[in-house]
Design a protein around this motif. Sequence first.
Motif, short mmCIF file in Angstrom:
data_model
loop_
_atom_site.label_atom_id
_atom_site.label_comp_id
_atom_site.label_asym_id
_atom_site.label_seq_id
_atom_site.Cartn_x
_atom_site.Cartn_y
_atom_site.Cartn_z
N VAL A 99 -10.55 -33.08 20.67
CA VAL A 99 -9.40 -33.74 20.07
C VAL A 99 -9.80 -35.01 19.33
N ALA A 100 -10.99 -35.55 19.63
CA ALA A 100 -11.44 -36.75 18.91
C ALA A 100 -11.76 -36.43 17.46
N GLU A 101 -12.18 -35.19 17.19
CA GLU A 101 -12.62 -34.83 15.83
C GLU A 101 -11.48 -34.96 14.84
N GLY A 102 -11.74 -35.66 13.76
CA GLY A 102 -10.71 -35.86 12.75
C GLY A 102 -9.88 -37.11 12.96
N ARG A 103 -9.96 -37.69 14.15
CA ARG A 103 -9.21 -38.93 14.37
C ARG A 103 -9.95 -40.11 13.76
N ARG A 104 -9.20 -41.19 13.50
CA ARG A 104 -9.84 -42.41 13.03
C ARG A 104 -10.70 -42.99 14.14
N PRO A 107 -20.32 -48.83 35.72
CA PRO A 107 -20.44 -48.99 37.17
C PRO A 107 -21.03 -47.77 37.87
N LEU A 108 -20.79 -46.57 37.34
CA LEU A 108 -21.31 -45.36 37.99
C LEU A 108 -22.68 -44.96 37.45
N GLY A 109 -23.19 -45.65 36.42
CA GLY A 109 -24.50 -45.31 35.88
C GLY A 109 -24.47 -45.25 34.37
N ALA A 110 -25.56 -44.68 33.81
CA ALA A 110 -25.73 -44.68 32.37
C ALA A 110 -24.65 -43.88 31.67
N ALA A 111 -23.98 -44.50 30.69
CA ALA A 111 -22.97 -43.81 29.89
C ALA A 111 -23.47 -43.76 28.45
N PHE A 112 -23.59 -42.55 27.90
CA PHE A 112 -24.07 -42.37 26.53
C PHE A 112 -22.94 -41.81 25.66
N HIS A 113 -22.69 -42.47 24.54
CA HIS A 113 -21.66 -42.00 23.61
C HIS A 113 -22.32 -41.80 22.24
N TRP A 114 -22.36 -40.55 21.80
CA TRP A 114 -22.93 -40.23 20.50
C TRP A 114 -21.79 -40.02 19.52
N VAL A 115 -21.79 -40.76 18.42
CA VAL A 115 -20.68 -40.71 17.49
C VAL A 115 -21.19 -40.44 16.08
N ARG A 116 -20.57 -39.49 15.38
CA ARG A 116 -20.84 -39.31 13.95
C ARG A 116 -19.53 -39.46 13.19
N VAL A 117 -19.51 -40.39 12.21
CA VAL A 117 -18.29 -40.61 11.43
C VAL A 117 -18.57 -40.31 9.96
N ASP A 118 -17.51 -39.93 9.22
CA ASP A 118 -17.67 -39.71 7.79
C ASP A 118 -17.33 -40.99 7.03
N GLU A 119 -17.37 -40.93 5.68
CA GLU A 119 -17.20 -42.17 4.92
C GLU A 119 -15.77 -42.70 4.97
N GLN A 120 -14.80 -41.88 5.43
CA GLN A 120 -13.45 -42.41 5.63
C GLN A 120 -13.27 -43.02 7.02
N ILE A 139 -13.87 -39.25 12.78
CA ILE A 139 -14.88 -38.69 13.69
C ILE A 139 -15.24 -37.26 13.28
N LEU A 140 -16.53 -37.01 13.10
CA LEU A 140 -17.00 -35.65 12.85
C LEU A 140 -17.49 -35.01 14.14
N ARG A 141 -18.16 -35.81 14.97
CA ARG A 141 -18.63 -35.29 16.25
C ARG A 141 -18.70 -36.45 17.23
N TYR A 142 -18.17 -36.21 18.40
CA TYR A 142 -18.18 -37.22 19.45
C TYR A 142 -18.69 -36.55 20.72
N ARG A 143 -19.84 -36.98 21.16
CA ARG A 143 -20.42 -36.40 22.37
C ARG A 143 -20.51 -37.48 23.43
N ILE A 144 -19.93 -37.19 24.60
CA ILE A 144 -19.95 -38.17 25.68
C ILE A 144 -20.81 -37.61 26.82
N ILE A 145 -21.77 -38.40 27.26
CA ILE A 145 -22.57 -38.00 28.43
C ILE A 145 -22.32 -39.06 29.51
N PRO A 146 -21.31 -38.83 30.34
CA PRO A 146 -20.97 -39.84 31.35
C PRO A 146 -21.84 -39.70 32.60
#
Lengths: 262, 527
Positions: free
Chosen positions: B215-220, B467-480, B483-490
Amino acid sequence: MSQWVLSGLKAKIKTGIKTTRYPARPDRAPGVTPGLPVPRPVRSAHSGEGDAERIANRCPTGALDAREGRVDVDLRRCIHCFRCAREGSESMPWEGSYEWAAAVSPTAKLGHAFASSVHIRVVDAGDCGACLHEVKQLANPYYNLHRLGFFFTPTPRQADILLVVGPGTDQMREALTKTLTAMPTPRRVIAVGACALSGGVFGPSFACSEGIRSIVPVDIEVPGNPPPPLAILHALLVATGRAQSADSASRTRQLDAVERET
Amino acid sequence: MASAPLALSVPEEWSTRVRIRDDARGLQREIECRPEAVKPLCSWVIQTIGYAFAGLIVEEAGEWRLRYAFYSTEAPSAWIYIVAHAPHAQTRFSSITEVIHAADWHEREAEDLFGLVFEGHPRLGDFVLHDDAWQEGLAPMRKNFDGRRPPPLRMPNPDWRPRRIVSAPGAFGMPVGPVYSAVTESAHFLLETVGEDVIRALPRFFYKYRAVEKVAEGRRADDALLLAERINGLTAFAHGLAYAQALETIGGIEVPPRAATLRVFLAELERLRHHVGAIAELCESTALVVATSQAAILEEELLRLSGALTGHRYLFGLATAGGLTRDLPDAEVAAAAVRARDIVKRLDRLERRLVRTSSFLDRLEEVGIVTEAEARAFGLVGPIARASAVSRDLRAIQPYGAYRDYVFEVPREAEGDGYARLRVLFAEARQSLRLMIQALDRLATGPVRSADAAPIAGAALGWTEAPLGAAFHWVRVDEQGRILRYRIIPPSFVNWHAFHLAAEAFAFQDFPIILATFGLSVSENDR
């Protein structure tokens, strides 16, 4: 083990009773509630009409509606992002209330037999953890829901109230329906939090519904993201007929009386 | 976030077949290769270079891009990404789970959501999308899948039965969940037993799958921040910050010094509150009522403190790309630090009473053990790893924000049992207070938010030690700026993977206690 008894008594003597006086008296301690935006007319020195729209457009979930120079709030959609309050020159006032629970079915109130002993089954239908945590906080000494005759129960068979948090994910649909079916009648359903009321930031999507109404019938709605423990307590009091349900008309009246935080 | 230059070269045999791209700021090294080279290269990064596996990021952009992320667990050093390109028609890849066990769930997730098959993986299917609810072959993360409404065809498999392992005489399975206990998150555990001890614990998650990445894809980009905060409401600020840092890396946005300091203060306030809550839950699982109440009082006081200081009890709506959404008055920050110090003092007293309570320690000591070797193999993170002698703390090994300038210790215990995990929670709470007080001393004057910049297309990884450990958020955005791709590794996704190790071979009545000593979030895992 006696050390625990002693330390418990010592703390009680030293600090007194911590439990809130609510509902007998309002609780005004700082930090008990995040508050909510207040519907208001927008008067502006310069452009007038455009300001209401500008404020409403800042809302990411469409909770604000600009109409004829006035901004109305759909509390079921408000997710406490504070964008209407913090960004831009014009902002919405926020008020620090917590009596938000609204009865949405004509039979929301349980009968007299439930005045002093009500058992609650809590179901998490995809909640982020915050609403569920605020529900859990009701059992801490600050709120102590047992003093009012409310009890959490592990089994739906003994539950009178189904309290649902989360937007209603597809994979919880069956478990949620089965839990409700396992409860004896009369029973009531309380939806807690913006996600349970409107899907919040998540729904609707292929994996998640637009609030739990599409899965189970809802009697009482508690807005907030998350609603503070006192708001959830208010919902339980509404369900047992011990508090007035909030509605938009009485809300506005109530607002004139309380201090406004801007 | 500049790191030391990367002094490593790809083995000779691979050097002609890969393309190496270094980031100008020395933050990362991308090794582009063909899918066949992924497995040997990954095992080289883990075994020879000694990096840890952060996660697998699948992107569909006309072709498949499989990005395997690795980070250094020693001195701050650049990240390594092994990126495999493959034509879109290719859907079979070789699995790396055999060489990196931590990749197991990443591959299962990608198989379920993208429809990619990882050959050589021991068990695929029925992971995110439950087979008794969805038909096989649905790949919702693909771009051509419309995520806004339910798919027209819905054919669950009615023959689905829970997987069973134990087949001894008299063996039976005890299902726990998804609705269980009094107030808990929804997850399912099938406990297999022949009587008293749990022989196999088979967890089943994703009842709470909300498809956040879809659902993140396409959102601002700033609207997707609301999702980042709500994948785990109890650690909202840490996740919001990781996401904001990813956007800051993409846009080259500077964070004003005052905001950087306040971010440390707020992140540590959140960690303190989270750990106090985890301690309260642990006491509750052992039915130690007075201790539960005492810890819960401290937690509620921290929630009120957060609410009075920032407007929200769980610190929602504060983190944003380029700083914070609001300033906090110096006097209120100072008052909050004073109150936090008092709360930690009372927490210390609680700890002293707990470690003198033999009936409590009996339930924790030598129960729910995760060994150091297991913690390394599963790539565990956070307090759970640190209780098993694996001290991975991104604030120390990959410092972000202002953490480079702060003095603190990373608590570590060796036993890997429930008691070790409890001690780590107490020790980290004290370190958080220490960091809050340092932040208070460094509070500079100035703005808390940099001016809005025009969106820049790009991709980056943001990370925090939640608090629970390493949180990784990979984000790819376009020129507008969408969001093109949002990957969360909690962290919970990584740590639940090893939960069964702790639960197996212990008695049934230990199960809720082991669950509480892990203290993980289901919401964060399910997303």
